[in-house]
Design a protein around this motif. Structure first.
Motif, short mmCIF file in Angstrom:
data_model
loop_
_atom_site.label_atom_id
_atom_site.label_comp_id
_atom_site.label_asym_id
_atom_site.label_seq_id
_atom_site.Cartn_x
_atom_site.Cartn_y
_atom_site.Cartn_z
N ARG A 39 0.84 -1.19 0.00
CA ARG A 39 0.00 0.00 0.00
C ARG A 39 0.87 1.24 0.00
O ARG A 39 2.02 1.20 0.42
CB ARG A 39 -0.89 0.04 1.25
N GLY A 40 0.28 2.35 -0.44
CA GLY A 40 1.00 3.61 -0.41
C GLY A 40 0.04 4.76 -0.21
O GLY A 40 -1.18 4.55 -0.05
N CYS A 41 0.57 5.96 -0.21
CA CYS A 41 -0.22 7.13 0.16
C CYS A 41 -1.07 7.66 -0.99
O CYS A 41 -0.59 7.88 -2.09
CB CYS A 41 0.70 8.25 0.64
N GLN A 42 -2.33 7.85 -0.65
CA GLN A 42 -3.24 8.56 -1.54
C GLN A 42 -3.01 10.05 -1.31
O GLN A 42 -3.26 10.57 -0.24
CB GLN A 42 -4.69 8.18 -1.19
N ALA A 43 -2.47 10.74 -2.34
CA ALA A 43 -2.13 12.15 -2.16
C ALA A 43 -1.96 12.82 -3.50
O ALA A 43 -1.80 12.15 -4.53
CB ALA A 43 -0.82 12.27 -1.36
N HIS A 44 -1.99 14.16 -3.48
CA HIS A 44 -1.75 14.93 -4.71
C HIS A 44 -0.26 14.89 -5.05
O HIS A 44 0.12 14.67 -6.19
CB HIS A 44 -2.22 16.38 -4.50
N SER A 45 0.57 15.09 -4.03
CA SER A 45 2.02 14.97 -4.21
C SER A 45 2.40 13.52 -3.99
O SER A 45 1.56 12.62 -4.10
CB SER A 45 2.74 15.88 -3.20
N ASP A 66 0.42 27.45 6.30
CA ASP A 66 0.66 26.01 6.27
C ASP A 66 0.88 25.52 4.84
O ASP A 66 0.67 26.24 3.88
CB ASP A 66 -0.51 25.27 6.93
N ILE A 67 1.27 24.26 4.75
CA ILE A 67 1.65 23.68 3.45
C ILE A 67 0.48 23.69 2.46
O ILE A 67 0.67 23.93 1.27
CB ILE A 67 2.22 22.25 3.66
N GLY A 68 -0.73 23.45 2.96
CA GLY A 68 -1.89 23.41 2.08
C GLY A 68 -2.24 24.76 1.49
O GLY A 68 -2.80 24.85 0.39
N THR A 69 -1.90 25.83 2.21
CA THR A 69 -2.15 27.18 1.72
C THR A 69 -1.09 27.59 0.71
O THR A 69 -1.39 28.19 -0.33
CB THR A 69 -2.17 28.18 2.89
N LEU A 70 0.16 27.27 1.01
CA LEU A 70 1.27 27.68 0.14
C LEU A 70 1.38 26.80 -1.10
O LEU A 70 1.82 27.26 -2.15
CB LEU A 70 2.58 27.66 0.92
N PHE A 71 1.02 25.53 -0.96
CA PHE A 71 1.16 24.57 -2.08
C PHE A 71 -0.15 23.82 -2.24
O PHE A 71 -0.23 22.62 -1.92
CB PHE A 71 2.31 23.59 -1.79
N ASP A 73 -3.38 21.63 -3.15
CA ASP A 73 -3.48 20.37 -3.90
C ASP A 73 -4.36 20.50 -5.14
O ASP A 73 -4.58 19.53 -5.84
CB ASP A 73 -3.93 19.23 -2.99
N THR A 74 -4.83 21.72 -5.40
CA THR A 74 -5.53 21.99 -6.64
C THR A 74 -4.57 22.49 -7.72
O THR A 74 -4.96 22.66 -8.88
CB THR A 74 -6.62 23.07 -6.41
N ASP A 75 -3.30 22.72 -7.34
CA ASP A 75 -2.32 23.26 -8.28
C ASP A 75 -1.60 22.10 -8.97
O ASP A 75 -0.91 21.31 -8.32
CB ASP A 75 -1.31 24.13 -7.51
N PRO A 76 -1.73 22.00 -10.32
CA PRO A 76 -1.09 20.88 -11.02
C PRO A 76 0.42 20.86 -10.86
O PRO A 76 1.07 19.83 -11.07
CB PRO A 76 -1.48 21.10 -12.49
N ALA A 77 1.02 22.00 -10.46
CA ALA A 77 2.48 22.05 -10.28
C ALA A 77 2.95 21.05 -9.24
O ALA A 77 4.09 20.59 -9.29
CB ALA A 77 2.91 23.46 -9.87
#
Ligand code: MG
Length: 171
Positions: A39-45, A66-71, A73-77
């Motif tokens: 198993r592994g992590c379900q995540a955007h990154s 926080d990380i979610g504000t600065l990066f 998970d809606t940003d394809p980058a």
């Protein structure tokens, strides 16, 4: 850099926390180490809970959201991003603010696989990313005693606390 110690106290503390769902067939990356697991992590990154936790702890110490504000998970980058970029960004912000890492203490909570064989590699990865001595970084690992989502192998979590200090030249 200002020497106004009221605005820039010489020591600041930050806390970070992260949790990701574990799903079959995905890679499991913890502190930059790829663990063998079904198993592994379900995540955007890449879903590295340790790197996300450390990023948030440093941002918290700096009072920089926080990380979610600065990066977001809606940003394809950041899709499938190597999470080291988040730690490096947090370190850059810390250095820009005139601070250096005093010490970092991280606790990974994972039922399986065993983290113990990988703790030293994670510690060295973090020390390298944060450009500090290995002795400033500590990694602890716990199971969740087979209870709740983490204990049932459906999630991985991490806590971290960091202390940062004004660099001597900025005091
Ligand atoms: Mg995360």
């Amino acid at each position: 850099m200002s020497t106004d110690l009221a605005a820039f106290p010489p020591v600041r503390v930050g806390h970070g926390f992260d949790l990701h769902r574990l799903e079959p067939g995905l890679p499991l990356v913890v502190g930059g180490v790829r663990l063998e697991h079904d198993r592994g992590c379900q995540a955007h990154s890449d879903g590295d809970v340790v790197y996300h936790t450390v990023t948030d702890a440093i941002l918290g110490a700096l009072g920089q959201e926080d990380i979610g504000t600065l990066f977001p998970d809606t940003d394809p980058a950041w899709k499938a991003a190597d999470s080291r970029v988040f730690v490096e960004a947090a370190r850059h912000r810390m250095n820009e603010a005139g601070y250096a890492l005093a010490n970092l203490d991280v606790t990974v909570i994972l039922q399986r696989p065993k983290m113990a064989p990988h703790k030293e590699a994670v510690r060295r990865n973090l020390a390298s990313l944060l450009a500090c001595e290995v002795s400033r970084v500590n990694i602890k690992a716990k199971t969740h005693e087979y209870v709740d989502a983490i204990g049932e192998g459906r999630a991985i979590a991490c806590h971290g606390v960091v202390a940062i200090c004004l660099r001597p030249a900025d005091r």
